[in-house]
Design a protein around this motif. Sequence first.
Motif, PDB file in Angstrom:
ATOM      1  N   ASN A  49      62.128  49.175  59.531  1.00  0.00           N
ATOM      2  CA  ASN A  49      62.130  48.751  60.929  1.00  0.00           C
ATOM      3  C   ASN A  49      61.376  47.437  61.029  1.00  0.00           C
ATOM      4  O   ASN A  49      60.211  47.356  60.658  1.00  0.00           O
ATOM      5  N   MET A  50      62.036  46.435  61.547  1.00  0.00           N
ATOM      6  CA  MET A  50      61.395  45.141  61.736  1.00  0.00           C
ATOM      7  C   MET A  50      61.566  44.743  63.196  1.00  0.00           C
ATOM      8  O   MET A  50      62.672  44.776  63.729  1.00  0.00           O
ATOM      9  N   ILE A  51      60.471  44.382  63.826  1.00  0.00           N
ATOM     10  CA  ILE A  51      60.520  43.906  65.199  1.00  0.00           C
ATOM     11  C   ILE A  51      60.426  42.387  65.149  1.00  0.00           C
ATOM     12  O   ILE A  51      59.444  41.835  64.666  1.00  0.00           O
ATOM     13  N   ILE A  52      61.463  41.742  65.605  1.00  0.00           N
ATOM     14  CA  ILE A  52      61.509  40.284  65.630  1.00  0.00           C
ATOM     15  C   ILE A  52      61.572  39.856  67.084  1.00  0.00           C
ATOM     16  O   ILE A  52      62.524  40.181  67.800  1.00  0.00           O
ATOM     17  N   ILE A  53      60.548  39.171  67.514  1.00  0.00           N
ATOM     18  CA  ILE A  53      60.490  38.702  68.899  1.00  0.00           C
ATOM     19  C   ILE A  53      61.100  37.304  68.931  1.00  0.00           C
ATOM     20  O   ILE A  53      60.600  36.388  68.280  1.00  0.00           O
ATOM     21  N   PRO A  54      62.179  37.114  69.671  1.00  0.00           N
ATOM     22  CA  PRO A  54      62.850  35.813  69.665  1.00  0.00           C
ATOM     23  C   PRO A  54      62.099  34.781  70.494  1.00  0.00           C
ATOM     24  O   PRO A  54      61.401  35.112  71.457  1.00  0.00           O
ATOM     25  N   VAL A  73      52.527  33.651  70.575  1.00  0.00           N
ATOM     26  CA  VAL A  73      51.528  34.714  70.559  1.00  0.00           C
ATOM     27  C   VAL A  73      51.829  35.572  69.349  1.00  0.00           C
ATOM     28  O   VAL A  73      52.966  35.971  69.120  1.00  0.00           O
ATOM     29  N   PHE A  74      50.807  35.857  68.564  1.00  0.00           N
ATOM     30  CA  PHE A  74      51.000  36.622  67.350  1.00  0.00           C
ATOM     31  C   PHE A  74      50.298  37.967  67.471  1.00  0.00           C
ATOM     32  O   PHE A  74      49.156  38.047  67.911  1.00  0.00           O
ATOM     33  N   ASP A  75      50.995  39.017  67.096  1.00  0.00           N
ATOM     34  CA  ASP A  75      50.447  40.365  67.103  1.00  0.00           C
ATOM     35  C   ASP A  75      50.232  40.805  65.668  1.00  0.00           C
ATOM     36  O   ASP A  75      51.057  40.541  64.799  1.00  0.00           O
ATOM     37  N   ILE A  76      49.152  41.499  65.421  1.00  0.00           N
ATOM     38  CA  ILE A  76      48.887  42.079  64.110  1.00  0.00           C
ATOM     39  C   ILE A  76      48.886  43.585  64.273  1.00  0.00           C
ATOM     40  O   ILE A  76      48.172  44.131  65.113  1.00  0.00           O
TER      41      ILE A  76
END
Length: 86
Positions: A49-54, A73-76
């Motif tokens: 599962n990969m979440i890619i925010i466009p 904005v980067f989420d870890i």
Amino acid sequence: MNKEFYKGRHLFYLGLIIFIWSVFVLRLFYIQVIDNRYILASDNISIRNMIIIPARGLVYDRNQKLLVNNEPVFDIMVIAEQVFDI
């Protein structure tokens, strides 16, 4: 050329076609039934599962005034099972 020269050629070509076809069929059987590399690879692909925010574009009004701007904005995210002790 005489007819005797061409007499066995059609059998040769027919045998060649049957041989190449049987090699393909045997290879497909091996890949689909015996070899499990592709099963493991497909499981890895389907489970990942990969979440890619466009990235969104800029929005302007009719007077070319900027209404919406983008700021990265980067989420870890840390998953406990994937982190190992050092």
